[in-house]
Motif scaffolding. Structure first.
Motif, PDB file in Angstrom:
ATOM      1  N   ALA A  12      10.759  -5.462   9.780  1.00  0.00           N
ATOM      2  CA  ALA A  12      10.742  -6.801  10.402  1.00  0.00           C
ATOM      3  C   ALA A  12       9.119  -7.600  10.527  1.00  0.00           C
ATOM      4  N   ASP A  13       8.053  -7.180  10.964  1.00  0.00           N
ATOM      5  CA  ASP A  13       6.891  -7.578  10.515  1.00  0.00           C
ATOM      6  C   ASP A  13       7.094  -8.618   9.175  1.00  0.00           C
ATOM      7  N   ASP A  14       7.595  -7.713   8.501  1.00  0.00           N
ATOM      8  CA  ASP A  14       7.311  -8.277   6.887  1.00  0.00           C
ATOM      9  C   ASP A  14       7.804 -10.136   6.853  1.00  0.00           C
ATOM     10  N   ALA A  15       8.736  -9.459   7.586  1.00  0.00           N
ATOM     11  CA  ALA A  15      10.329 -10.932   7.308  1.00  0.00           C
ATOM     12  C   ALA A  15       9.697 -11.900   7.909  1.00  0.00           C
ATOM     13  N   ALA A  16       9.467 -11.907   9.410  1.00  0.00           N
ATOM     14  CA  ALA A  16       8.396 -12.866  10.172  1.00  0.00           C
ATOM     15  C   ALA A  16       7.687 -13.597   9.316  1.00  0.00           C
ATOM     16  N   ALA A  17       6.708 -12.771   9.141  1.00  0.00           N
ATOM     17  CA  ALA A  17       5.635 -13.103   8.032  1.00  0.00           C
ATOM     18  C   ALA A  17       6.114 -14.205   7.231  1.00  0.00           C
ATOM     19  N   HIS A  40      10.690 -10.560  17.461  1.00  0.00           N
ATOM     20  CA  HIS A  40      11.141 -11.943  16.798  1.00  0.00           C
ATOM     21  C   HIS A  40      11.766 -13.099  16.623  1.00  0.00           C
ATOM     22  N   PRO A  41      12.324 -12.948  18.188  1.00  0.00           N
ATOM     23  CA  PRO A  41      13.693 -13.840  18.091  1.00  0.00           C
ATOM     24  C   PRO A  41      13.327 -15.181  17.694  1.00  0.00           C
ATOM     25  N   GLY A  42      12.099 -15.960  17.728  1.00  0.00           N
ATOM     26  CA  GLY A  42      11.825 -17.362  17.833  1.00  0.00           C
ATOM     27  C   GLY A  42      11.954 -17.744  16.126  1.00  0.00           C
ATOM     28  N   PRO A  44       0.759  -1.225   0.192  1.00  0.00           N
ATOM     29  CA  PRO A  44       0.384  -0.339   0.343  1.00  0.00           C
ATOM     30  C   PRO A  44       0.902   0.829   0.158  1.00  0.00           C
ATOM     31  N   ALA A  45       0.241   2.309  -0.495  1.00  0.00           N
ATOM     32  CA  ALA A  45       1.656   3.731  -0.502  1.00  0.00           C
ATOM     33  C   ALA A  45       1.276   4.357   0.757  1.00  0.00           C
ATOM     34  N   SER A  46       1.166   3.512   1.613  1.00  0.00           N
ATOM     35  CA  SER A  46       1.341   4.425   3.414  1.00  0.00           C
ATOM     36  C   SER A  46       2.185   4.022   3.600  1.00  0.00           C
ATOM     37  N   SER A  47       2.662   5.320   5.064  1.00  0.00           N
ATOM     38  CA  SER A  47       4.153   5.061   5.229  1.00  0.00           C
ATOM     39  C   SER A  47       4.365   3.746   6.133  1.00  0.00           C
ATOM     40  N   TYR A  48       5.340   3.651   6.818  1.00  0.00           N
ATOM     41  CA  TYR A  48       5.758   1.883   7.383  1.00  0.00           C
ATOM     42  C   TYR A  48       6.626   2.342   7.873  1.00  0.00           C
ATOM     43  N   SER A  49       7.471   1.313   8.925  1.00  0.00           N
ATOM     44  CA  SER A  49       8.538   1.615   9.846  1.00  0.00           C
ATOM     45  C   SER A  49      10.016   0.578   9.677  1.00  0.00           C
ATOM     46  N   LEU A  50      10.330   0.476  10.209  1.00  0.00           N
ATOM     47  CA  LEU A  50      11.152  -0.841  10.237  1.00  0.00           C
ATOM     48  C   LEU A  50      10.930  -1.618  11.427  1.00  0.00           C
ATOM     49  N   ALA A  51      10.429  -1.212  12.732  1.00  0.00           N
ATOM     50  CA  ALA A  51       9.214  -2.297  13.339  1.00  0.00           C
ATOM     51  C   ALA A  51       8.541  -3.260  11.799  1.00  0.00           C
ATOM     52  N   SER A  57      23.723  -3.391   5.783  1.00  0.00           N
ATOM     53  CA  SER A  57      23.633  -1.395   5.364  1.00  0.00           C
ATOM     54  C   SER A  57      22.425  -2.204   6.119  1.00  0.00           C
ATOM     55  N   LEU A  58      20.935  -1.202   5.851  1.00  0.00           N
ATOM     56  CA  LEU A  58      19.511  -0.729   6.250  1.00  0.00           C
ATOM     57  C   LEU A  58      19.321  -2.217   6.526  1.00  0.00           C
ATOM     58  N   GLY A  59      19.465  -3.407   5.523  1.00  0.00           N
ATOM     59  CA  GLY A  59      18.455  -4.453   6.192  1.00  0.00           C
ATOM     60  C   GLY A  59      19.592  -5.560   7.684  1.00  0.00           C
ATOM     61  N   GLY A  60      20.549  -4.884   7.891  1.00  0.00           N
ATOM     62  CA  GLY A  60      20.807  -5.251   9.516  1.00  0.00           C
ATOM     63  C   GLY A  60      19.787  -4.522  10.733  1.00  0.00           C
ATOM     64  N   LEU A  61      19.944  -3.471   9.615  1.00  0.00           N
ATOM     65  CA  LEU A  61      18.823  -2.531  10.910  1.00  0.00           C
ATOM     66  C   LEU A  61      17.423  -3.829  11.193  1.00  0.00           C
ATOM     67  N   ILE A  62      17.038  -3.930   9.685  1.00  0.00           N
ATOM     68  CA  ILE A  62      15.383  -4.256   9.891  1.00  0.00           C
ATOM     69  C   ILE A  62      16.019  -5.623  10.106  1.00  0.00           C
ATOM     70  N   ALA A  63      17.308  -6.523  10.420  1.00  0.00           N
ATOM     71  CA  ALA A  63      17.166  -7.617  10.993  1.00  0.00           C
ATOM     72  C   ALA A  63      17.587  -7.750  12.770  1.00  0.00           C
ATOM     73  N   GLN A  64      17.973  -6.899  13.348  1.00  0.00           N
ATOM     74  CA  GLN A  64      17.617  -6.144  14.284  1.00  0.00           C
ATOM     75  C   GLN A  64      16.639  -6.006  14.887  1.00  0.00           C
ATOM     76  N   VAL A  65      15.972  -4.936  14.320  1.00  0.00           N
ATOM     77  CA  VAL A  65      14.293  -5.186  15.086  1.00  0.00           C
ATOM     78  C   VAL A  65      13.335  -6.202  14.857  1.00  0.00           C
ATOM     79  N   LEU A  66      13.807  -6.986  13.628  1.00  0.00           N
ATOM     80  CA  LEU A  66      13.262  -8.686  13.677  1.00  0.00           C
ATOM     81  C   LEU A  66      13.661  -9.730  15.040  1.00  0.00           C
ATOM     82  N   ALA A  67      15.146  -9.347  14.987  1.00  0.00           N
ATOM     83  CA  ALA A  67      15.533  -9.966  16.502  1.00  0.00           C
ATOM     84  C   ALA A  67      15.332  -9.558  17.434  1.00  0.00           C
ATOM     85  N   ALA A  68      14.500  -8.438  18.153  1.00  0.00           N
ATOM     86  CA  ALA A  68      14.236  -8.210  19.372  1.00  0.00           C
ATOM     87  C   ALA A  68      12.811  -8.147  18.906  1.00  0.00           C
TER      88      ALA A  68
END
Length: 263
Positions: A72-77, A106-108, A62-69, A93-104
């Protein structure tokens, strides 16, 4: 490419190889194609999932704003939607930021984590390397003329002389203005990313000649992690996954296979 839909986002991905799954998270101005060299090198040992984030490549959102969170939720899904309880995760790089938020968040979902050429979530790039990011911002006023100068912050000059076609990466973007604006607003949104309780083995990886993100900014993440190793790729710049995919794959494979030796 295949696709997976969740919460209104149709994520495009490529899946290759056999073995334990590893998900690759690309940089801010890239898409999954930045792993065209790395994915085959990893696919001899692993099932490699390289995907396009929102407003990147063939993914539709969708053409709406989104965050690193949200990213990260997209990656978990995606990990769960492909039928995995957990996967190895490589973010650069930015993917590393997303990965950090994913770890926080969705650690499982994560078996082992690799953070490459990245920095701490919520730390502004201007606090990381102010002069570099201000200079790049000025160069981006005319990417066609300044592409060779921009490229030197991502690849060592000697490598660019041998591979001048890489300069074309920086002459423009396939994203429209809305996509650029949404991607550009990501880092202005604070997000919770406490890794103190994340206990999965983590590798911090950096190119020794990275002019964009100093190695120290990547390796300082070790303070927040329980089980961590560090490794440097010699003579590599910020985009080691393109410049030296075989050596990055070697480092990643050695780290991921080390759990078998420890078992």
């Amino acid at each position: 490419m295949q696709s997976f839909e969740s919460s209104g986002v149709v994520t495009a991905f490529e899946k290759t190889g056999r073995g334990e799954p590893i998900v690759l998270l690309h940089g801010g101005e890239a898409d999954h194609s930045m792993f065209d060299g790395l994915a085959p090198a990893l696919a001899t040992h692993f099932t490699v999932i390289a995907y396009d984030q929102r407003d990147s490549g063939a993914t539709r959102n969708p053409a709406s704003s989104y965050s690193l969170a949200d990213l990260a939720d997209d990656a978990a899904a995606l990990i769960r939607g492909l039928g995995y309880d957990r996967a190895h995760v490589f973010g650069t790089s930015l993917g590393g930021l997303i990965a950090q938020v994913l770890a926080a968040r969705h650690p499982g979902c994560i078996d082992r984590l690799i953070l490459s050429s990245t920095w701490k979530v919520n730390r502004s790039p201007l606090d990381v390397t102010a002069d570099v990011f201000r200079t790049l911002a000025s160069y981006r006023g005319d990417t066609i003329a300044n592409a060779p100068k921009i490229a030197e912050y991502f690849f060592p000059p000697d490598y660019l002389r041998a591979r001048p076609e890489l300069i074309e990466i920086f002459r423009g973007s396939t994203r429209d203005d809305g996509q650029k604006a949404r991607r550009g607003a990501l880092l202005a949104q604070p997000v919770a990313a406490d890794l103190a309780s994340f206990d999965r083995p983590t590798l911090l990886l950096a190119g020794a000649d990275d002019r964009l993100i100093p190695n120290a900014e990547t390796f300082v993440l070790a303070r927040d992690l329980v089980r961590v190793e560090t490794r440097t790729i010699a003579n590599a710049g910020h985009v080691a996954s393109i410049q030296a995919p075989e050596r990055v794959a070697e480092a990643v494979t050695a780290f991921l296979n080390s759990k078998k030796k420890a078992a």
